[in-house]
Each structure stands twice: as structure tokens, then as C-alpha cells.
Design an enzyme around this catalytic site. Sequence first.
Site, PDB file in Angstrom:
ATOM      1  N   LYS B  36       0.818  -1.226   0.000  1.00 50.44           N
ATOM      2  CA  LYS B  36       0.000   0.000   0.000  1.00 50.44           C
ATOM      3  C   LYS B  36       0.847   1.270   0.000  1.00 50.44           C
ATOM      4  CE  LYS B  36      -0.543   0.265   4.982  1.00 50.44           C
ATOM      5  NZ  LYS B  36      -1.410   0.145   6.133  1.00 50.44           N
ATOM      6  N   CYS B  43      11.600  -1.037   7.092  1.00 55.63           N
ATOM      7  CA  CYS B  43      13.058  -1.105   7.072  1.00 55.63           C
ATOM      8  C   CYS B  43      13.677  -0.072   6.139  1.00 55.63           C
ATOM      9  CB  CYS B  43      13.459  -2.518   6.664  1.00 55.63           C
ATOM     10  SG  CYS B  43      15.205  -2.717   6.361  1.00 55.63           S
ATOM     11  N   THR B 144       2.616  -8.008   6.929  1.00 57.16           N
ATOM     12  CA  THR B 144       2.140  -6.632   7.093  1.00 57.16           C
ATOM     13  C   THR B 144       2.917  -5.825   8.120  1.00 57.16           C
ATOM     14  OG1 THR B 144       0.460  -7.607   8.528  1.00 57.16           O
ATOM     15  CG2 THR B 144      -0.222  -7.023   6.302  1.00 57.16           C
ATOM     16  N   GLY B 183      14.941   0.900  24.686  1.00 60.28           N
ATOM     17  CA  GLY B 183      15.165  -0.255  23.824  1.00 60.28           C
ATOM     18  C   GLY B 183      16.031   0.163  22.655  1.00 60.28           C
ATOM     19  N   ILE B 185      15.424   1.205  19.588  1.00 62.22           N
ATOM     20  CA  ILE B 185      15.091   2.437  18.867  1.00 62.22           C
ATOM     21  C   ILE B 185      15.364   3.657  19.738  1.00 62.22           C
ATOM     22  CG2 ILE B 185      13.175   3.734  17.835  1.00 62.22           C
ATOM     23  CD1 ILE B 185      12.109   1.079  16.746  1.00 62.22           C
ATOM     24  N   VAL B 238       6.574   7.123  33.435  1.00 64.57           N
ATOM     25  CA  VAL B 238       6.099   8.365  32.845  1.00 64.57           C
ATOM     26  C   VAL B 238       4.639   8.539  33.245  1.00 64.57           C
ATOM     27  CG1 VAL B 238       5.580   9.539  30.681  1.00 64.57           C
ATOM     28  CG2 VAL B 238       7.726   8.283  30.946  1.00 64.57           C
ATOM     29  N   HIS B 442      46.348  -8.607  10.456  1.00 63.51           N
ATOM     30  CA  HIS B 442      46.834  -7.613  11.403  1.00 63.51           C
ATOM     31  C   HIS B 442      47.190  -6.340  10.662  1.00 63.51           C
ATOM     32  CE1 HIS B 442      48.829  -5.900  14.864  1.00 63.51           C
ATOM     33  NE2 HIS B 442      49.870  -5.609  14.099  1.00 63.51           N
TER      34      HIS B 442
HETATM   35  C1  LIG Z   1      13.331   3.302  13.543  1.00 63.49           C
HETATM   36  C2  LIG Z   1      13.539   1.848  13.236  1.00 63.49           C
HETATM   37  C3  LIG Z   1      14.816   1.369  13.044  1.00 63.49           C
HETATM   38  C4  LIG Z   1      15.018   0.027  12.744  1.00 63.49           C
HETATM   39  N1  LIG Z   1      16.304  -0.405  12.545  1.00 63.49           N
HETATM   40  C5  LIG Z   1      16.504  -1.716  12.257  1.00 63.49           C
HETATM   41  C6  LIG Z   1      17.826  -2.190  12.004  1.00 63.49           C
HETATM   42  O1  LIG Z   1      18.793  -1.451  12.029  1.00 63.49           O
HETATM   43  N2  LIG Z   1      17.989  -3.503  11.715  1.00 63.49           N
HETATM   44  C7  LIG Z   1      16.931  -4.360  11.682  1.00 63.49           C
HETATM   45  O2  LIG Z   1      17.135  -5.551  11.433  1.00 63.49           O
HETATM   46  N3  LIG Z   1      15.686  -3.936  11.917  1.00 63.49           N
HETATM   47  C8  LIG Z   1      15.441  -2.631  12.203  1.00 63.49           C
HETATM   48  N4  LIG Z   1      14.165  -2.201  12.409  1.00 63.49           N
HETATM   49  C9  LIG Z   1      13.070  -3.192  12.351  1.00 63.49           C
HETATM   50  C10 LIG Z   1      12.724  -3.503  10.891  1.00 63.49           C
HETATM   51  O3  LIG Z   1      12.377  -2.327  10.229  1.00 63.49           O
HETATM   52  C11 LIG Z   1      11.595  -4.499  10.844  1.00 63.49           C
HETATM   53  O4  LIG Z   1      11.929  -5.633  11.598  1.00 63.49           O
HETATM   54  C12 LIG Z   1      11.294  -4.939   9.425  1.00 63.49           C
HETATM   55  O5  LIG Z   1      10.970  -3.847   8.609  1.00 63.49           O
HETATM   56  C13 LIG Z   1      10.164  -5.962   9.417  1.00 63.49           C
HETATM   57  O6  LIG Z   1       9.878  -6.329   8.114  1.00 63.49           O
HETATM   58  P1  LIG Z   1       8.448  -6.800   7.663  1.00 63.49           P
HETATM   59  O7  LIG Z   1       8.568  -7.127   6.225  1.00 63.49           O
HETATM   60  O8  LIG Z   1       7.956  -7.826   8.588  1.00 63.49           O
HETATM   61  O9  LIG Z   1       7.488  -5.539   7.896  1.00 63.49           O
HETATM   62  P2  LIG Z   1       7.576  -4.046   7.353  1.00 63.49           P
HETATM   63  O10 LIG Z   1       8.907  -3.665   6.971  1.00 63.49           O
HETATM   64  O11 LIG Z   1       6.879  -3.229   8.372  1.00 63.49           O
HETATM   65  O12 LIG Z   1       6.723  -4.085   6.032  1.00 63.49           O
HETATM   66  C14 LIG Z   1       5.347  -4.269   6.036  1.00 63.49           C
HETATM   67  C15 LIG Z   1       4.783  -3.663   4.787  1.00 63.49           C
HETATM   68  O13 LIG Z   1       3.441  -4.078   4.646  1.00 63.49           O
HETATM   69  C16 LIG Z   1       2.677  -3.014   4.136  1.00 63.49           C
HETATM   70  N5  LIG Z   1       1.295  -3.286   4.490  1.00 63.49           N
HETATM   71  C17 LIG Z   1       0.762  -3.440   5.731  1.00 63.49           C
HETATM   72  N6  LIG Z   1      -0.540  -3.724   5.649  1.00 63.49           N
HETATM   73  C18 LIG Z   1      -0.861  -3.738   4.337  1.00 63.49           C
HETATM   74  C19 LIG Z   1      -2.046  -3.970   3.627  1.00 63.49           C
HETATM   75  N7  LIG Z   1      -3.186  -4.239   4.260  1.00 63.49           N
HETATM   76  N8  LIG Z   1      -2.014  -3.913   2.286  1.00 63.49           N
HETATM   77  C20 LIG Z   1      -0.849  -3.644   1.636  1.00 63.49           C
HETATM   78  N9  LIG Z   1       0.295  -3.426   2.253  1.00 63.49           N
HETATM   79  C21 LIG Z   1       0.298  -3.471   3.597  1.00 63.49           C
HETATM   80  C22 LIG Z   1       3.276  -1.804   4.803  1.00 63.49           C
HETATM   81  O14 LIG Z   1       2.995  -0.632   4.068  1.00 63.49           O
HETATM   82  C23 LIG Z   1       4.755  -2.153   4.802  1.00 63.49           C
HETATM   83  O15 LIG Z   1       5.398  -1.661   3.662  1.00 63.49           O
HETATM   84  C24 LIG Z   1      13.917  -0.856  12.672  1.00 63.49           C
HETATM   85  C25 LIG Z   1      12.633  -0.372  12.874  1.00 63.49           C
HETATM   86  C26 LIG Z   1      12.431   0.953  13.147  1.00 63.49           C
HETATM   87  C27 LIG Z   1      11.029   1.448  13.342  1.00 63.49           C
END
Ligand SMILES: Cc1cc2nc3c(=O)[nH]c(=O)nc-3n(C[C@H](O)[C@H](O)[C@H](O)COP(=O)(O)OP(=O)(O)OC[C@H]3O[C@@H](n4cnc5c(N)ncnc54)[C@H](O)[C@@H]3O)c2cc1C
Lengths: 146, 470
Positions: B36, B43, B144, B183, B185, B238, B442
Amino acid sequence: MEFLETSVDKFVFRVARDYRYNDADVWAKREGARVRIGLTDFLQQKSGDVAFVNLKEIGTELGVNDELAALETIKVDLVIPAPLAGKIVAVNDALADHPELVNSDCYGAGWLVEIEPANIADYDALLDAETYLPQMQARAELEREK
Amino acid sequence: MTMETFDLAILGGGPGGYVAALHAAQLGARVVLIEKARVGGTCLNVGCIPTKALHASAEFYRDARVKSAALGVDIPNAVVNWAQMQKHKQDTVDQLVRGVEQLLSAKKVTLWRGEGRFLSPHRLQVVGASETRQVEAPRIIIATGAASAALPVPGANFSGVITSTEALSLERVPEKLVIVGAGVIGIEFASLYRALGAQVTVLEMLPRILVGTDEELARRLLQLLRRAGIDIQLNVQVLAIEESQPLTVRYSDAKGEHTAPGDYVLVATGRVPVTRGTGIDTLGIAMNRRAIAVNERMETNVEGVYAIGDVIGGWMLAHVASAEGKVAAENALGKAGAIDYRAVPNCVYSMPELASVGMTEADARAAQIPIKVGKFPFSANARALSFRETDGLVKIVAHAETDVILGMHILGPRATDLIAEGALAVQAGVNAREVGHLIHAHPTLPEAVMEAALDVTGEMIHYQRVRVGA
Ligand SMILES: Cc1cc2nc3c(=O)[nH]c(=O)nc-3n(C[C@H](O)[C@H](O)[C@H](O)COP(=O)(O)OP(=O)(O)OC[C@H]3O[C@@H](n4cnc5c(N)ncnc54)[C@H](O)[C@@H]3O)c2cc1C
């Protein structure tokens, strides 16, 4: 605080007069029912700059010569043995942010922990400043020859 | 309405979903990926990548201020150019998103842009900008992701109370920033904005930072962060946020009530799986609290429906989502695969960095495994010394009888890169002697890993553990 002093080569080593010592160059100082513990001037100079201080936690029961702290310097990880048996009742939190206090103020702000001795008579059995000084001097001279 | 059939449909194009799609395509399947927003998910767009792009700018700035003179480079007035930092961040993100789009099209993955919703276990409706379509597939992977948890206190809805997403695109570097939660973040943003000159306060409910990481290393990092000027308060609750200029966060600890001022209040108290609005609740899928429950094959309890990544909870890391995506794709296409979480590297991009893989000392104790621990400080590593980054150490947890490496924990320069050797060791069941006697170049940072391994076997060369008086 009053000091005795001795020098070996260009190094001057101070020994606090009212403190007690063991032969591992660790000092103890009675504070009421507690005993405060730290490094002598000789030991801190010999060890070099302290980068990190790892203290055992409050509540830890120590036997004589059990590790009470480990000090990380650029050369060595220095394990400090307890000069007498007892329980740790306070730790010097200031060392977390300022480990260099061990070097800059070893008899004062650079103290490590306070323990409640298992037997306060153990404290009196430690060396006094006058007895410690020549022993330390001998070690310092040995060190110089190395 | 258009209705199309595919071998596999994937809902969500983050590192879980898009990697599953690419792998399924490699295996010869006709795949549709439904997203979407932008591919790359959290990520690429608002997570791993933009944070690290800003981290690079912040670290460079910090180095220019505090390290350059010692290294013999005079940078008399290093200045933060926030607009350019933002551009660097966005360029990095955009380039990677384009890269993923190109990979998808090269592998002939069909990308449908729109919001997907389950109509049945094998059918999704996708509402796009211009049309609504349906897709039918015998196998569907839910990917998602997750979203920031809200802070349940009065005032949490004031503007200026933000999530990590807004924290990436602030108008300017805040003068004062309050972060709720220590944590990953929370700690990463604390390091980032502190390096850029903000006055940062971190409020944490628990008695420690970075729960789950090695206790000793976390304690040491806490001290280093405090030395860098970050005010970190542990064991606090908090209570409320008050609308003032700047905002005021009221919190309490054992000693009473206190306040912290912040131009912004960043809420970093965790991430919750996204299932609402996806129709997942109508499928009868078993849940594990708010996360979708799956087995090691990434199967939910509903035949043909798989789930991966943040939406299943657990590690909540991009590389884990991708690994799960590959496993799900394989199972969906009739190849057997199972996920193995033994060697998941977990990285914190604080300054300095913290990275770990495998068991901590506490994990081993809980599992009643006898262990030996080896350590080596970066202060005794030649390369770290030449970088002037000597804070931290490598710690190896090994089995007491076999010396097999069970865990590796690194605090210090490039810890997040160095941990790869630990992951290989843990996954392959390598013992400390093998790592310690492997020839390491080294002078390099990985020599610290080698020496820590040698410390396990009592053969450490470049550092000494000395018992005073002995
Ligand atoms: C600030 C921050 C820093 C981070 N840094 C790291 C890091 O350094 N290293 C690391 O390993 N992890 C990091 N993470 C965690 C990492 O981003 C997530 O673990 C990872 O993105 C999970 O991948 P995913 O594919 O499960 O979900 P996501 O990356 O969240 O992707 C889900 C996707 O699904 C889409 N979606 C959801 N519902 C729908 C729907 N109904 N229809 C169509 N599309 C939909 C969303 O738009 C999104 O694009 C970080 C997270 C944050 C918030």
C-alpha cells in the site's frame, strides 16, 4: 589527610597515614562499622590509566582475597582482591562516569567499595602505614629493575 | 472488477514480503506482491536505512568535533547542515527502494499497489488509487509488519509527541529531546541526536537498558552513553505530558516526581504487529497475543496461509523477516524449509555500537549450561587505537567442556560488522580454539574477536589478566 612519602627514581609514592594496607597494595579505611577499600598510590601508578571499573554488586559476600573489582587499563585487566572478608554494602557510583578518579584521587574520591567486615578484628590485623611503606618501597624497587 | 490468479500472493512489501517474493520467483512461481505504500516497508523507508544514513552523518560530525584534532586534522568549525543530512538520508532510501523495484520487475514479480484485505483464506481484495482488484492464490503470505506502540498517558496526543517515523524528519535538530523507552530504537535515537548536539533525556521503566542483550555490556554502554552526556533515567514511570513550550514530561521514581523538558517527546516503547483492517481476523487465524502464531515452517493454523516478519512478533528484525520470508516461500511452493533462530545477529547502532549473537551468560545460566567466558578490550587492539575508538570489548560465551562458542557479544567500533564472525561460529558450532587459532589479518578489529576466543582457552596474547598481589 596526612601522607608518608617515598620516592623511587623520579616516582613519588604516597601512603595515607590513617589507612590500613595489605601486601597486594590495596588500602582499607575504617568508617564506623564499615570499611572502605581502594588502590594505593603505588598500585594505581603501576597499573596506568584506568579506563573502566567493574565493581562487584552490593550484597556480594567476599572472602579474603576474593575478587571485589576488575579495573581495565590499557595494559592489563587488574583483578583486585578483598583485603578482608565481608559483605559489599556500598559501591562508588562516581567511577562509572569517572574511572580516572582511581588515578587522580586514589585515597579519596577514587575509592572502590565499602564492606561490612565479617570480623572487624581483621581490620586491625592489616598493616599500618609505617609497616606498609617499606614493603611497598621494596616492591617498587623490584619493579624498577624489571 | 479484475480478478487474477497467481501461485502465490504476498501481503506487504517490506524485507519479509519482498524477499519472499523474489525467492518464490527464483523458484519459478508466478507471484503478486501487494504493497500500500513503498516497497521496502518499514526497514527501507522509515527504519533500518534512514536511521543508519543519519547515524553516518551524526558520527562524522561528532568525529569532526571530538576526534579530528587528535588525529591531526583541524576542522575548526564543523557545522550541522541538517537539510543536507536529510537529503543524504532520503537519497539513500530512494536509491534502495528503486533498487528493490528493479529487482522485482527483473524477476517478473507482479507488484500491485494498494491496500489488501482478505475476503477468504485464498482471496484478497486490493484497493488501489485508481482501481479495485481481486487476487486468488492457493498460497498467501502475510507480511504486514508492525507499527509503533502508543504511550498510554495523558498528553500523548499533543503535537510534538512523536514516533520514530517523525523523528527521522524533524524540521531541525531539537535543542531538547525526551525519549521514552531505552530499547534499541530509543537508544539509537538518543545517540544520534546527542551526537548532533541535542540535550537528550531517556526515561526507562526497567532497571536496565536494552533488555535481552548481555548485562555487562549493556551496563557498560549505559555508562558510556551517560559519559557522552545523555541523561538516562532507569526505574521510572512516565505519568503525563504537559503542553508547554517546550513540552514537559512528568515522571516518577522511588525518590518522587520529576520533570524533563523536550521540544519533542519520542515514544519508543515498542512495536505492535499490524493486523487491523486486513481482514485477518475473519479467517480464524490463531494469535499469540497481538502477533500471528506460526510454526517453524511459517504456517498459520489456516491451510495455505503463512505469516512472516514483524507481524509474527519475536525478533522483529529485518534480516529475520527476510529469512522467514525465504522459508515461507519454500514451504508455500512445496519445498520443505524450517526457520532456525540459533544464530540471529542483533545490532544496536548506538555510539559505540553493541551487537550480539547467540547465548548471553544469563541465557546459559538459565539453561544450566556450564560456560567459560573470554573477553578482550578494544583498548588493547591496535586498529581501534589508531581509530581512537577504544571503548568496549569482545566477549565470548563458550561451553565449559567443549569450548564450543554459544554466544558472542561486542561493544565497540564496528561491532555490528564484527558480529558476522560470531554468527558463523555459533551457527556452525565452531569452538573457541578454532576461532582463536584462525589467522586474522593484522592490524584489524577482528583480532579482538580472535583474542577473546583465545581468552576462553587461556591463550590470550595481547592482554593480561593480573591478580593484584599474586
Ligand atoms: C526506527 C527503526 C529502526 C530500525 N532499525 C533496524 C535495524 O537497524 N535492523 C533491523 O534488522 N531492523 C530494524 N528495524 C526493524 C525492521 O524495520 C523491521 O523488523 C522490518 O521492517 C520488518 O519487516 P516486515 O517485512 O515484517 O514488515 P515491514 O517492513 O513493516 O513491512 C510491512 C509492509 O506491509 C505493508 N502493508 C501493511 N498492511 C498492508 C495492507 N493491508 N495492504 C498492503 N500493504 C500493507 C506496509 O505498508 C509495509 O510496507 C527498525 C525499525 C524501526 C522502526
